[in-house]
Design a protein around this motif. Sequence first.
Motif, PDB file in Angstrom:
ATOM      1  N   TYR A 237     134.624  78.500  20.836  1.00 19.15           N
ATOM      2  CA  TYR A 237     135.700  77.793  21.519  1.00 19.15           C
ATOM      3  C   TYR A 237     135.568  77.918  23.025  1.00 19.15           C
ATOM      4  CZ  TYR A 237     138.220  82.306  21.734  1.00 19.15           C
ATOM      5  OH  TYR A 237     138.582  83.612  21.964  1.00 19.15           O
TER       6      TYR A 237
ATOM      7  N   LYS B 131     136.450  79.018  12.475  1.00 16.89           N
ATOM      8  CA  LYS B 131     136.123  78.922  13.896  1.00 16.89           C
ATOM      9  C   LYS B 131     134.766  79.580  14.152  1.00 16.89           C
ATOM     10  CE  LYS B 131     139.814  79.971  16.224  1.00 16.89           C
ATOM     11  NZ  LYS B 131     140.837  80.698  16.983  1.00 16.89           N
TER      12      LYS B 131
ATOM     13  N   VAL C 120     142.728  75.242  24.325  1.00 12.28           N
ATOM     14  CA  VAL C 120     141.372  75.552  23.889  1.00 12.28           C
ATOM     15  C   VAL C 120     140.776  74.377  23.119  1.00 12.28           C
ATOM     16  CG1 VAL C 120     141.590  78.076  23.797  1.00 12.28           C
ATOM     17  CG2 VAL C 120     142.181  76.723  21.798  1.00 12.28           C
TER      18      VAL C 120
ATOM     19  N   VAL D 218     138.276  74.042  20.129  1.00 13.02           N
ATOM     20  CA  VAL D 218     137.744  74.907  19.079  1.00 13.02           C
ATOM     21  C   VAL D 218     136.733  74.132  18.237  1.00 13.02           C
ATOM     22  CG1 VAL D 218     138.324  76.336  17.084  1.00 13.02           C
ATOM     23  CG2 VAL D 218     139.925  76.169  18.985  1.00 13.02           C
ATOM     24  N   TYR D 219     135.616  74.793  17.923  1.00 13.63           N
ATOM     25  CA  TYR D 219     134.607  74.238  17.023  1.00 13.63           C
ATOM     26  C   TYR D 219     134.690  74.977  15.697  1.00 13.63           C
ATOM     27  CZ  TYR D 219     132.690  71.572  20.815  1.00 13.63           C
ATOM     28  OH  TYR D 219     132.544  70.662  21.828  1.00 13.63           O
TER      29      TYR D 219
ATOM     30  N   SER E 212     135.515  69.572  15.801  1.00 10.73           N
ATOM     31  CA  SER E 212     136.199  70.204  16.927  1.00 10.73           C
ATOM     32  C   SER E 212     137.634  69.709  16.978  1.00 10.73           C
ATOM     33  CB  SER E 212     135.494  69.906  18.246  1.00 10.73           C
ATOM     34  OG  SER E 212     135.521  68.525  18.515  1.00 10.73           O
TER      35      SER E 212
END
Length: 117
Positions: free
Chosen positions: A39, A36, A27, A29-30, A18
């Motif tokens: 998120y 991606k 944000v 984000v993963y 992340s």
Amino acid sequence: MDVIAVKEHCGRYPGSSSKLFGPPSNVLVYYAGGRKFAYFKTSEPEKWRFSIRTTPERFLELTDVPGIKPARYMARFHWVTIVDTSAVPMDYLVELIDWSYAKAITRPRTAAARQRR
């Protein structure tokens, strides 16, 4: 599932990572495989709204559900935003996240995606 449980779930996938982006995007984000898969928005309005990628068919189904809408800027790629994760049944939410993760790890990274990370 509340926000904390969803974040923990996203972090448990093999190879997931992340990254928190501050202003102006705000944000969390993963990523998996450099792509991606989920998120969270970390600022108001709708702080902690959660976005994932879906199939085109599921996109149409989900955007008819109250509290789920097309993701801003990402809807053309079949991303949806879930305004309140606790309003979605846990099993269904896990299934949606699993699919988004699987999609991320099975798609090859583009040169542009490699440069962004």
